[in-house]
Write an enzyme that holds these catalytic residues in place. Sequence first.
Site, PDB file in Angstrom:
ATOM      1  N   SER A  24      66.296  88.281  60.652  1.00  0.00           N
ATOM      2  CA  SER A  24      66.682  86.824  59.777  1.00  0.00           C
ATOM      3  C   SER A  24      68.239  86.693  59.393  1.00  0.00           C
ATOM      4  O   SER A  24      68.689  87.709  59.087  1.00  0.00           O
ATOM      5  CB  SER A  24      65.970  86.765  58.665  1.00  0.00           C
ATOM      6  OG  SER A  24      66.296  85.731  57.783  1.00  0.00           O
ATOM      7  N   ALA A  73      78.953  86.500  54.149  1.00  0.00           N
ATOM      8  CA  ALA A  73      78.765  86.033  52.982  1.00  0.00           C
ATOM      9  C   ALA A  73      78.389  84.636  53.084  1.00  0.00           C
ATOM     10  O   ALA A  73      79.282  83.605  52.743  1.00  0.00           O
ATOM     11  CB  ALA A  73      79.805  86.137  51.992  1.00  0.00           C
ATOM     12  N   GLY A  75      75.737  83.054  52.406  1.00  0.00           N
ATOM     13  CA  GLY A  75      75.003  82.421  51.216  1.00  0.00           C
ATOM     14  C   GLY A  75      73.911  81.612  51.690  1.00  0.00           C
ATOM     15  O   GLY A  75      73.804  80.408  50.725  1.00  0.00           O
ATOM     16  N   LEU A  76      73.065  81.905  52.505  1.00  0.00           N
ATOM     17  CA  LEU A  76      71.717  81.125  52.739  1.00  0.00           C
ATOM     18  C   LEU A  76      71.981  79.683  53.110  1.00  0.00           C
ATOM     19  O   LEU A  76      71.196  78.817  52.675  1.00  0.00           O
ATOM     20  CB  LEU A  76      70.655  81.189  51.457  1.00  0.00           C
ATOM     21  CG  LEU A  76      70.117  82.769  51.448  1.00  0.00           C
ATOM     22  CD1 LEU A  76      69.263  82.635  50.224  1.00  0.00           C
ATOM     23  CD2 LEU A  76      69.243  82.970  52.741  1.00  0.00           C
ATOM     24  N   CYS A 133      68.940  89.348  49.244  1.00  0.00           N
ATOM     25  CA  CYS A 133      70.042  88.731  49.714  1.00  0.00           C
ATOM     26  C   CYS A 133      71.145  89.023  48.667  1.00  0.00           C
ATOM     27  O   CYS A 133      71.205  88.850  47.661  1.00  0.00           O
ATOM     28  CB  CYS A 133      70.155  87.279  50.096  1.00  0.00           C
ATOM     29  SG  CYS A 133      71.553  86.498  50.608  1.00  0.00           S
ATOM     30  N   GLY A 247      71.697  98.431  61.523  1.00  0.00           N
ATOM     31  CA  GLY A 247      72.772  98.586  62.358  1.00  0.00           C
ATOM     32  C   GLY A 247      72.178  99.170  63.927  1.00  0.00           C
ATOM     33  O   GLY A 247      72.679 100.090  64.468  1.00  0.00           O
ATOM     34  N   GLY A 268      69.757  92.842  64.203  1.00  0.00           N
ATOM     35  CA  GLY A 268      70.688  91.865  63.885  1.00  0.00           C
ATOM     36  C   GLY A 268      71.957  91.823  64.550  1.00  0.00           C
ATOM     37  O   GLY A 268      72.212  91.104  65.626  1.00  0.00           O
TER      38      GLY A 268
END
Lengths: 311, 267
Positions: A24, A73, A75-76, A133, A247, A268
């Site tokens: 995600s 960063a 932040g959704l 998060c 990672g 990711g």
Amino acid sequence: MKAEPQLALELAGIKMNSPLMAASGCYGYGFEYAGWIDLRDWGAIVLQGTTLEPRQGNPPPRLAETPSGMLNAVGLQNPGIDYFLREVRPRLGELGCPVIANIAGESVEQYRELAAILDGVGEICAVEINISCPNVRCGGISFGRDPAVVERLVSAVRRVYRGPVIVKLSLEAGDLAAVGRAAESAGADVLSLINTLKGMVIDTACRRPFLGNVTGGLSGPAIRPVAVRAVWEMAGAVAIPLIGMGGITTLDDALQFILAGATAVAIGTANFLNPHVARDIKTGLRRYLDREGLHHYSELIGAAGSALHRR
Amino acid sequence: MDRDNKLEHRCLLLENREVVPGWHLLELQAPDLVHASPGQFVQLRVGRLTDPLLRRPVSIHYAEPEKGRIRLLFRVAGRGTALVSGFKAGDNVDLLGPLGRGFPCLDEEEPAIFVAGGIGLAPLFFAAAQRSRVSLPFEFFLGGKSGSLLPPEGYFQAHGIKPRLVTDDGSRGGSGPVTALLEEYLETNKAPLRIHACGPGPMLAGVVELARSAGAAVHVSLESRMACGVGACLGCVYPFRSGDQVEYRRVCREGPVFNGEEVLFES
């Protein structure tokens, strides 16, 4: 003729053609890569985090490169659940692989409401609860630290969502095993770990924090050993399956997580380096199994001697 | 699934030339990328290892469909670009692209104005060369720190571009900011205009301001640190005006070229 080694699995009822998942926040809604990448290379895609209301996200700069890693960063930033249902949901079938929603809220009630809205949404085969998060002020990680809060939150979601519930955890949880057990006893079907680690970079020329949000979440190969350790420990603490991440860039990385006890692995940051990473690891995993005379990758789950057997 | 639409390309490096101190021109055999539009970019993989980790976004500087070649022009700004500056002819370069949306309306008859600050000339050169090739009118204004830090005139003339130059120290062309050239031009030319600009933020803010007073359309190409380059990670956003709200848009996907009127430049 020798049978081809098998990668297919059912993860809490989610039928996946391989244990490789897109993590995600690193894969948008899948469409961003769809014109270029065969998404059937993924066992499942976990969509970017969705909140009830639209979120603007954090001010830039949002990215900083670090040794073998990066801070983000974001932040959704997302357009909210209404937009998601109206504009994103109808197109999810085009992706050609199972799709998992990731939800984030600022209160237990918001998580419950999101899960209730997604219950019965056929395009989504599971929800992943983001309580880890590092980049949002209220919500996120603040819910993931306290086993009692985790238990309450997961129970609330469990009561309204009938499909598989995945809980995504962070190492920032002080007692990771206790948090994992709380999620399990509240009815979580799967745990995914780890989310990014909170970090920061200082711009020495300006003598100020580099990121607009001051801190960000560290991802990439730099966090891998820490993540492998977390999966290993969690495998000894709970009986439900685990999605390991942190990672993963190569076949060897993915194998480490599986050997540590992960049933599936998520990728990711490595997508940014190699957009074909799922295909490459999948091909490599088949060859590895073949070479080792194994019939199914699941023979490797927890095979590193494992905390599982010492439990 | 359209598998013919490749994202990743391994391209043979034909030449790596230092055009001016700190600026490198890569010429690549890249037949799949020659139909890129001016303003589009590629994500260049710096090395096979994971440090530095991320690809670097680089503007496409020129494309030669007949030869199957593209050129990339970049300035060495840190460790990543320093490593790329050491690439040798014969190396294979791993590129994602072409990415993003380029400059609009490059084929319209009315004169186009290009305003470049320093290395910001990289994508505008491609746009101007394309107009030059089909004999469409344009002006090219270029500003830089010093004359020796900008490519020689021949570099531009070979592609039908005659830039009007200014430098901070006055060592080539006049002295002063490139926006002064634009201002002067807009005072004497009242025709409906379209301006395309690329350069440092304050320069772009100045260009947008001048365009607004002149009633000209203005498009700016923005630069940002990127991770994915395709719109998935939301890392490269820039603030925009959307009604009375601030909205973050992805430089890699909605851009890198944007309507300058909507960009919220730092004041």
